[in-house]
Design a protein around this motif. Structure first.
Motif, PDB file in Angstrom:
ATOM      1  N   VAL A  72       1.770   4.411  10.331  1.00 14.34           N
ATOM      2  CA  VAL A  72       1.679   4.730  11.751  1.00 14.34           C
ATOM      3  C   VAL A  72       2.830   5.667  12.108  1.00 14.34           C
ATOM      4  O   VAL A  72       3.989   5.358  11.861  1.00 14.34           O
ATOM      5  CB  VAL A  72       1.774   3.451  12.610  1.00 14.34           C
ATOM      6  CG1 VAL A  72       1.764   3.804  14.093  1.00 14.34           C
ATOM      7  CG2 VAL A  72       0.649   2.487  12.267  1.00 14.34           C
ATOM      8  N   GLN A  73       2.500   6.818  12.679  1.00 15.28           N
ATOM      9  CA  GLN A  73       3.517   7.797  13.081  1.00 15.28           C
ATOM     10  C   GLN A  73       3.524   7.920  14.593  1.00 15.28           C
ATOM     11  O   GLN A  73       2.503   8.232  15.217  1.00 15.28           O
ATOM     12  CB  GLN A  73       3.210   9.165  12.467  1.00 15.28           C
ATOM     13  CG  GLN A  73       4.204  10.265  12.838  1.00 15.28           C
ATOM     14  CD  GLN A  73       5.555  10.054  12.179  1.00 15.28           C
ATOM     15  OE1 GLN A  73       5.640   9.903  10.966  1.00 15.28           O
ATOM     16  NE2 GLN A  73       6.608  10.044  12.973  1.00 15.28           N
ATOM     17  N   THR A  74       4.677   7.678  15.220  1.00 12.51           N
ATOM     18  CA  THR A  74       4.756   7.725  16.669  1.00 12.51           C
ATOM     19  C   THR A  74       6.169   8.045  17.121  1.00 12.51           C
ATOM     20  O   THR A  74       7.114   8.026  16.323  1.00 12.51           O
ATOM     21  CB  THR A  74       4.311   6.375  17.286  1.00 12.51           C
ATOM     22  OG1 THR A  74       4.276   6.489  18.713  1.00 12.51           O
ATOM     23  CG2 THR A  74       5.262   5.259  16.899  1.00 12.51           C
ATOM     24  N   VAL A 116       4.594   1.137  20.540  1.00 10.62           N
ATOM     25  CA  VAL A 116       4.142   0.661  19.232  1.00 10.62           C
ATOM     26  C   VAL A 116       4.489  -0.809  19.007  1.00 10.62           C
ATOM     27  O   VAL A 116       3.799  -1.519  18.271  1.00 10.62           O
ATOM     28  CB  VAL A 116       4.740   1.547  18.108  1.00 10.62           C
ATOM     29  CG1 VAL A 116       6.225   1.290  17.938  1.00 10.62           C
ATOM     30  CG2 VAL A 116       4.002   1.336  16.793  1.00 10.62           C
ATOM     31  N   PHE A 159       0.193  -5.552  13.086  1.00 14.63           N
ATOM     32  CA  PHE A 159       0.863  -4.966  11.920  1.00 14.63           C
ATOM     33  C   PHE A 159       1.254  -6.040  10.901  1.00 14.63           C
ATOM     34  O   PHE A 159       1.193  -5.822   9.685  1.00 14.63           O
ATOM     35  CB  PHE A 159       2.119  -4.195  12.346  1.00 14.63           C
ATOM     36  CG  PHE A 159       1.849  -3.034  13.263  1.00 14.63           C
ATOM     37  CD1 PHE A 159       0.640  -2.361  13.250  1.00 14.63           C
ATOM     38  CD2 PHE A 159       2.832  -2.603  14.159  1.00 14.63           C
ATOM     39  CE1 PHE A 159       0.399  -1.281  14.103  1.00 14.63           C
ATOM     40  CE2 PHE A 159       2.607  -1.529  14.999  1.00 14.63           C
ATOM     41  CZ  PHE A 159       1.396  -0.869  14.981  1.00 14.63           C
ATOM     42  N   VAL A 200       5.661   1.742   9.665  1.00  9.38           N
ATOM     43  CA  VAL A 200       5.713   2.370  10.982  1.00  9.38           C
ATOM     44  C   VAL A 200       6.834   3.401  10.984  1.00  9.38           C
ATOM     45  O   VAL A 200       7.990   3.062  10.710  1.00  9.38           O
ATOM     46  CB  VAL A 200       5.937   1.324  12.090  1.00  9.38           C
ATOM     47  CG1 VAL A 200       6.115   2.018  13.441  1.00  9.38           C
ATOM     48  CG2 VAL A 200       4.772   0.345  12.148  1.00  9.38           C
ATOM     49  N   VAL A 217      10.503  -3.575  15.368  1.00  7.81           N
ATOM     50  CA  VAL A 217       9.456  -3.555  14.344  1.00  7.81           C
ATOM     51  C   VAL A 217      10.033  -4.008  13.003  1.00  7.81           C
ATOM     52  O   VAL A 217       9.439  -4.829  12.291  1.00  7.81           O
ATOM     53  CB  VAL A 217       8.841  -2.148  14.215  1.00  7.81           C
ATOM     54  CG1 VAL A 217       7.842  -2.097  13.062  1.00  7.81           C
ATOM     55  CG2 VAL A 217       8.152  -1.747  15.517  1.00  7.81           C
ATOM     56  N   THR A 238       9.656   0.056   7.896  1.00  6.84           N
ATOM     57  CA  THR A 238       9.878   1.117   8.874  1.00  6.84           C
ATOM     58  C   THR A 238      10.508   2.346   8.233  1.00  6.84           C
ATOM     59  O   THR A 238      11.146   2.266   7.177  1.00  6.84           O
ATOM     60  CB  THR A 238      10.784   0.649  10.026  1.00  6.84           C
ATOM     61  OG1 THR A 238      12.042   0.240   9.482  1.00  6.84           O
ATOM     62  CG2 THR A 238      10.154  -0.490  10.802  1.00  6.84           C
TER      63      THR A 238
END
Length: 281
Positions: free
Chosen positions: A140-142, A147, A154, A162, A194, A201
């Motif tokens: 996941v790219q943000t 998120v 997740f 992430v 996260v 991460t």
């Protein structure tokens, strides 16, 4: 587990659709597909997944703006978003042949957690579908603290990472290049949350914008607990700008003397502190 919100995809006459959020105009479309074969810089992935077209974060240097369908869309990048309102149904079609262990990058040309996602929960419905029926390997790219909302999902993946984009330590720089995005502190806090939830991460320093204090910046990044970092230089002379920020960006580049020499000095300082820092070309 939070139920999938099928009501997001009801016909227009049964659910009022938002036409604008903040500065961005919202449109809705029936997409022909939701998964795209990985290629180019993302060729190591089986698929890319983009729940939206366009992105209201309106980062002035965003490469995705230059892959739009028209010059008008490019010139107005950041001021329009199209919702792929049948995205969940398209993904559900893959249940007959589950994508076990396939790798998916979400997203390559939009931010899956941009502001509209807070109320639509389109990305959440897709993540829920993936973990329940497919058990893919997901990245996941943000750049959005939103998120953290989906940490519960997740944690159900066997393989997930992430990535959080944090491109500077300066709020002045952030406000010039990424005026609609959350603060640096908010992003640091989110990726730490996260990581503390036991989810892999990575922090993306790409492109690295002017940095005020590389040592302090490195220490703040380390405090998140992230185990991976990747970095890419910012070449102002080679960069196209959207959203009308070029003049402000030029003034800031000159003010900070953000040259190749300055970037390389910052890079060496960051390398001294950050484990697994990978430089992208």
């Amino acid at each position: 587990m939070k139920p999938i919100q099928f009501e997001l995809f009801e016909p227009a006459d049964t659910k009022e659709k938002r036409s604008k959020l903040g500065h961005a105009h919202i449109a809705y479309q029936q997409a022909s597909s939701i998964l795209t074969d990985g290629k180019g810089a993302l060729k190591s992935f089986d698929y890319t997944l983009n729940p939206y077209s366009g992105c209201s974060f309106a980062c002035s240097y965003c490469y995705a703006a230059f892959f739009t369908r028209s010059e008008e869309e490019q010139n107005n990048w950041g001021y329009w978003v199209r919702v792929k309102e049948n995205a969940l149904q398209l993904l559900m079609k893959h249940r007959k042949a589950p994508m076990i262990n396939k790798s998916i990058y979400m997203s390559s040309a939009t931010d899956p957690y941009q502001p509209l996602e807070r109320e639509l929960e389109l990305t959440r419905s897709l993540v829920q579908e993936l973990v329940k029926y497919h058990q893919v390997r997901l990245v996941v790219q943000t750049r959005s603290p939103l998120v953290t909302r989906d940490i519960d999902l997740f944690k159900q993946f066997e393989a997930i990472q992430v990535n959080m984009s944090i491109t500077t330590d300066s709020e002045e720089v952030r406000k010039t290049f990424e005026p609609v995005c959350s603060s640096i502190n908010a992003r640091l806090k989110a990726i730490r949350e996260v990581q503390e939830a036991g989810i892999n991460t990575c922090i993306s320093l790409s492109p690295l914008l002017p940095v005020e204090n590389a040592t302090t910046f490195a220490q703040r990044l380390l405090e998140t607990g992230a185990k991976k970092y990747y970095i890419q230089g910012f070449h102002f002379s080679k960069t196209k700008f959207v959203s009308g920020t070029r003049e402000e960006a030029l003034k800031l580049i000159q003010k900070t003397d953000w040259s190749d020499r300055k970037f390389n000095e910052t890079l060496e300082t960051l390398r001294a502190y950050l484990p697994n820092l990978k430089q992208l070309t």
